[in-house]
Scaffold this motif. Structure first.
Motif: not given
Length: 377
Positions: A191-197, A359-377
């Motif tokens: 959920e953090q913004p893109e950048g060096d941090a 397993d929970r970590n992987n689910i969270a990763v995929r959710k965050s990746r999906t959100k990131a893709k939607k923002k780029l669309q």
């Protein structure tokens, strides 16, 4: 060597006891000692003086030179902050000599351990440059308070202005948080913004065991790094593991990836399983020497194999006349990481709790990746 260590220990103990009775005489004696044993003796005297009068100890320390003064200032800050952290921090902040940052770091770290809210409130009033210099160490101490403290530490880091301190602190807290609650840490990071941090946080996440053991998830995270050079480096590293564990899926990814150059993709695709084993486990020797002076080990020329041959290459070369009991697994050599049966056995050894967290970590990763893709669309 051992003699020097014993001399330093003895001199330090004598100086400490002497300082309780006559600090001036102890200091004069310590000053006359050889350089290799002087440091511990003088530092122990400063410790005793700090327990009696921190400001007096500070005056003595300011009379030292170079490294000895810096060490003594850290000692004063550490000792003083155990009883009066705010006073110690204010004193450290007032210093104008080399060693100020380290002394301030010691004092604030101790304060965070005793009263986090008060320490954080005080840091808000500090100059950003000074805060940046000690932020990582402060967050490290804060994170050590346990899983309950780590979310608050992460949110505090996220609220800080951009700078080197925020970058380093993000990596520190993500690394700690992943070990206690990978699901929460990865969700927060996504959920953090893109950048060096965020990039530094992702690099810390990629070092966590639960992510390393799932190369597909690791590549997805590496792919989200905003810095081109760092993204390429981390994607390449994760792609190697993926090629070793699931070559077909990894090749499909590499065909469409924009994170790697065509040259780098070709280099990865042409890696044989044996070469991947060396890259992923550089500490594991590959034994190709003859079994005996007369019987030589037949080693295939890996460079002549094409991509179609690569998946069928044996993961372990068994030397001539080697029995099943003498195979590398029996002798203690680690089998290749792309050995499917080994992967299954290793998973069976993991606890249920660990697998659930993964397993929970992987689910969270995929959710965050999906959100990131939607923002780029």
């Amino acid at each position: 060597g051992g003699d020097d260590w014993m001399l330093r220990r003895t001199a330090g103990s004598l100086a400490s006891e002497w300082a309780k009775q006559d600090s001036d005489a102890a200091l004069a004696w310590a000053t006359s000692l050889p350089d290799e044993v002087k440091g511990d003796a003088m530092n122990n005297i400063v410790e005793q003086l700090t327990a009696q009068d921190p400001l007096e100890a500070a005056k003595v320390a300011m009379g030292f030179d170079g490294e000895q003064r810096e060490r003594s200032l850290r000692t004063i800050a550490d000792q003083w902050s155990r009883n009066s952290p705010e006073d110690a921090v204010k004193w450290a902040e007032s210093l104008t000599v080399e060693g100020k940052t380290q002394a301030l770091e010691e004092a604030v770290e101790s304060w965070v351990g005793k009263d986090t809210d008060a320490a954080v409130a005080y840091m808000a009033k500090m100059d950003q440059g000074e805060r940046d210099q000690i932020m990582k160490e402060v967050v490290e101490q804060w994170g050590r308070k346990g899983a309950e403290a780590q979310p608050a530490a992460a949110e505090w880091v996220a609220s800080q202005p951009d700078g080197d301190g925020k970058v380093d602190a993000t990596g520190e807290i993500v690394g700690q948080w992943m070990r206690s609650d990978a699901e929460a840490a990865s969700t927060w990071l996504g959920e953090q913004p893109e950048g060096d941090a965020k990039d530094r946080g992702i690099e810390a996440l990629l070092r966590d065991r639960s992510v390393r053991e799932d190369p597909e998830v690791a590549v997805a995270w590496a792919d989200s790094i905003s810095n081109d050079e760092r993204r390429s480096e981390q994607v390449e590293r994760s792609a190697r593991s993926w090629l070793a564990s699931d070559r077909e899926a990894a090749l499909e990814y590499l065909e469409q990836s924009n994170s790697l150059s065509a040259e780098k993709k070709t280099e990865l695709i042409n890696l044989t399983p044996e070469q991947l084993q060396v890259l992923l486990n550089p500490e594991v020797p590959i034994k190709n020497e003859p079994v005996s002076p007369t019987d030589e080990c037949v080693v295939p020329n890996l460079s002549i194999l094409n991509d179609e041959d690569a998946p069928n290459l044996p993961t372990t070369i068994i030397e001539a006349n080697e029995t099943e009991e003498d195979t590398p697994r029996k002798r203690g050599r680690k089998p290749s990481v792309n050995n499917a049966s080994l992967k299954t056995n290793e998973l069976d050894k993991e606890s249920v709790e660990y697998r659930q967290k993964r397993d929970r970590n992987n689910i969270a990763v995929r959710k965050s990746r999906t959100k990131a893709k939607k923002k780029l669309q």
